[in-house]
Write a protein that holds these residues in place. Structure first.
Motif, short mmCIF file in Angstrom:
data_model
loop_
_atom_site.label_atom_id
_atom_site.label_comp_id
_atom_site.label_asym_id
_atom_site.label_seq_id
_atom_site.Cartn_x
_atom_site.Cartn_y
_atom_site.Cartn_z
N UNK A 61 136.07 48.81 1.50
CA UNK A 61 135.24 49.12 0.35
C UNK A 61 135.53 50.56 -0.03
N UNK A 62 136.31 50.76 -1.09
CA UNK A 62 136.74 52.11 -1.44
C UNK A 62 135.59 52.99 -1.90
N UNK A 63 134.46 52.38 -2.24
CA UNK A 63 133.31 53.17 -2.68
C UNK A 63 132.52 53.74 -1.51
N UNK A 64 132.89 53.37 -0.30
CA UNK A 64 132.20 53.81 0.92
C UNK A 64 133.16 54.70 1.72
N UNK A 65 132.93 56.01 1.77
CA UNK A 65 133.84 56.90 2.49
C UNK A 65 134.02 56.51 3.96
N UNK A 66 132.98 55.99 4.59
CA UNK A 66 133.11 55.59 5.99
C UNK A 66 134.07 54.41 6.14
N UNK A 67 133.99 53.45 5.22
CA UNK A 67 134.91 52.32 5.23
C UNK A 67 136.33 52.80 5.00
N UNK B 7 132.34 53.59 -9.75
CA UNK B 7 132.40 53.71 -8.29
C UNK B 7 133.78 53.32 -7.76
N UNK B 8 134.33 52.21 -8.25
CA UNK B 8 135.62 51.76 -7.74
C UNK B 8 136.77 52.57 -8.33
N UNK B 9 136.80 52.67 -9.66
CA UNK B 9 137.95 53.26 -10.33
C UNK B 9 138.04 54.77 -10.19
N UNK B 10 136.89 55.44 -10.08
CA UNK B 10 136.89 56.90 -10.01
C UNK B 10 136.53 57.38 -8.60
N UNK B 11 135.33 57.05 -8.14
CA UNK B 11 134.92 57.55 -6.82
C UNK B 11 135.85 57.05 -5.72
N UNK B 12 136.30 55.79 -5.82
CA UNK B 12 137.22 55.28 -4.81
C UNK B 12 138.49 56.11 -4.74
N UNK B 13 139.02 56.48 -5.89
CA UNK B 13 140.22 57.32 -5.94
C UNK B 13 139.94 58.71 -5.37
#
Length: 279
Positions: free
Chosen positions: A64-70, A113-119
């Protein structure tokens, strides 16, 4: 399973987000063909494992790229099993379509969350590993929609503009560090993201294999960015020098002012929308 071939470049350890389908899957396939060590992460764990079996990838996990721990756990796994991370490809992304004022708030949030925070999360975590070694390459998948706005994709365009701006600022910040940062900027590509849409008149969509080859080439010959296809990229670059009224008229002629709005076949697109909302 993909049969590896040798290249002149030493094998690298490469992690790909959103690697279960589409561009991510084809990029993994191309990099394996060139002899690199590849790991894939994807929020769809079932499909990620199927993809890994097809590709012969041994390092695969739900991500889950939106979760830094993941994300951190994914990169820990990659380095434990394949060695120090040489390249991170932040590929995961989603693309809902429709009028901005009708977009559900949850869908808007999910894109950001996915497209920006994940990156951003992935880039930070990779930098923390690469900077002490003074080597590495982070490739963030953006879009030509991050350079030229497209009606019906307001939030998506905003996220891809953000990816380009973030990556360019970080590239300049770390230009003397030994770590490379780049963006890949595809035109609309024949994956699930464009299901139910017809594309612009007179312009072909790219194939995911083309984006995969461009990404692999970027690893071998690092540059700040690459646009794919060459024709679409040249057109987008040229449009920056065209007066707004002329650009709007050209958009109408090509159908880009309706291709992601009134011309969308929502029935053909429903399976994709259900999946991105439920994962």
């Amino acid at each position: 399973m993909t049969t590896p071939t040798t290249t002149t470049m030493a094998a690298k350890t490469i992690a790909i987000t959103g690697g279960a389908r589409g561009i991510g899957y084809q990029t993994a396939k191309e990099l394996i063909r060139r002899g690199h060590r590849v790991a894939i992460g994807d929020v769809d764990e079932t499909r990620a494992k199927e993809a890994a079996d097809e590709l012969g990838v041994t390092v695969v996990t739900r991500l889950d790229v939106t979760d830094p721990d993941s994300f951190r756990a994914f990169l820990d796994m990659v380095e434990k099993q394949l060695g120090p991370l040489d390249v991170l490809i932040n590929n995961a992304g989603i693309m809902p379509t429709g009028h901005a004022h009708e977009e559900d708030d949850a869908v808007t949030r999910r894109q950001v969350e996915i497209n920006v925070l994940g990156v951003i999360f992935g880039t930070k975590l990779a930098l923390q590993r690469m900077l002490p070694r003074r080597t590495g390459h982070i490739i963030n998948t953006a879009s030509l929609a991050g350079e030229l706005a497209v009606p019906g994709l307001a939030t998506y365009c905003g996220t891809k503009f953000a990816v380009i701006g973030f990556t360019e600022a970080a590239r300049q910040e770390y230009r003397k560090s030994g770590v490379q940062l780049s963006t890949v900027r595809p035109t609309f590509t024949n994956t699930e993201l464009v299901s139910g849409t017809a594309g612009a008149k007179g312009l072909r969509n790219a194939e995911p294999q083309e984006i995969a080859r461009a990404t692999a080439d970027l690893i071998e010959r690092p540059r700040p960015f690459v646009r794919v296809t060459r024709f679409a990229g040249g057109m987008v670059a040229a449009m920056k020098f065209v007066p707004g009224r002329v650009a709007a008229g050209l958009g109408s002629a090509l159908g880009t002012d309706s291709v992601f709005l009134d011309d969308v076949d929502m029935g053909a697109r429903q399976a994709y929308l259900d999946r991105i909302r439920n994962n």
